[in-house]
Enzyme design. Structure first.
Site, short mmCIF file in Angstrom:
data_model
loop_
_atom_site.label_atom_id
_atom_site.label_comp_id
_atom_site.label_asym_id
_atom_site.label_seq_id
_atom_site.Cartn_x
_atom_site.Cartn_y
_atom_site.Cartn_z
N TYR A 218 -37.71 -15.87 12.87
CA TYR A 218 -38.02 -15.76 11.61
C TYR A 218 -39.29 -15.62 11.33
CZ TYR A 218 -33.13 -17.52 10.51
OH TYR A 218 -31.83 -17.55 10.31
N ASP B 290 -29.39 -17.80 3.32
CA ASP B 290 -29.28 -18.03 1.93
C ASP B 290 -29.60 -17.04 0.95
OD1 ASP B 290 -28.44 -20.66 2.94
OD2 ASP B 290 -30.47 -21.43 2.80
#
Length: 265
Positions: free
Chosen positions: A113, A55
């Protein structure tokens, strides 16, 4: 045509995410433009495929892309050529020639992540683009008690934002670890799994910091699996603290060293 697999890192602050969008600066858009320029703008143009979308504001240490190039150039030439053409907030880390059926997205077997939470009372102006901010005191013992509840295969319906196009919200998490970096005054969290839903990591971090601040029971994650209600997870932490650390493929993935392809048939 030669297929190249390219690992790229980027500072996502000034990008509108990975996916190409008209009139916006995106990772895919910049890479596509420069790859085609290097190939002297062939017709049809070269298409760049990514391992997945990040994003707006999300960073990456190890995003992976692939493309088919009309010239058989040494990997060193691609590496040096692209790095000389890319903006300063992107860098090519590695270039490999791969089989013609390799796919950066469909052959992914796992992702890792990393999330940084700035624990200062006020947002640090020099960290605001690279951390999420949480001003309330954190009990790290509560964090370490809660993190193992993410491990294993679960329905993460409470941890996915609206707008997700996933057919299933079931995912497996293999590692969920935390570190309290007192020198940096940061809570640093890392998650490794077979896949992540839209905003899933940012929502997971939001639940963890609430647990750490005694705003939820230590094992509230277990309840959230059962209720399957995004509203009860509440927070989505800022994109600025999130980093795509590594993308795994067959032979690279500790959890699935010989994973079968999930490529659509």
């Amino acid at each position: 045509m030669i297929r190249y697999k390219v690992t790229v890192k980027y500072d996502g602050t000034l990008f509108s995410g990975f996916q190409r969008q008209p009139g916006k600066r995106t990772i895919e858009g910049v890479l596509t433009k420069q790859v085609n320029l290097m190939a002297k703008n062939p017709d049809p143009p070269i298409v760049v495929y990514g391992s997945g979308r990040t994003d707006s504001g999300v960073h990456a240490f190890g995003q992976v892309i692939h493309f088919d190039f009309p010239y058989n150039l040494p990997t060193e030439a691609i590496y040096r050529g692209l790095n000389s053409m890319l903006p300063l907030d992107m860098e090519i880390m590695k270039v490999e020639k791969v089989a013609s059926d390799f796919h950066a997205r469909y052959d992914v077997s796992g992702k890792r992540y990393f999330y940084r939470v700035d624990l200062g009372e006020f947002s640090d102006p020099f960290k605001r683009n690279y951390t999420g901010h949480w001003k309330f005191p954190i009990d790290f013992n509560r964090v370490t008690e809660a993190l193992p509840d993410f491990l294993g295969e679960h329905d993460f319906s409470s941890f996915v934002a609206s707008g997700s196009t996933a057919k299933s919200n079931v995912r497996s998490i293999y590692e969920a670890t935390g570190k309290l970096d007192e020198a940096a005054n940061e809570l640093q969290l890392e998650f490794y799994g077979n896949g992540f839903l839209y905003n899933m990591v940012r929502i997971m971090v939001g639940v963890i910091v609430e647990i750490g601040s005694n705003r939820r029971p230590e094992h509230d994650i277990r309840r959230l699996y059962e209720v399957k209600d995004r509203n009860q997870a509440r927070l989505t932490m800022p994109a600025s603290g999130l980093y795509l650390k590594k993308v795994y493929y067959e032979g690279e993935d500790p959890a699935h060293p010989t994973k079968l392809s999930t490529r659509p048939r």
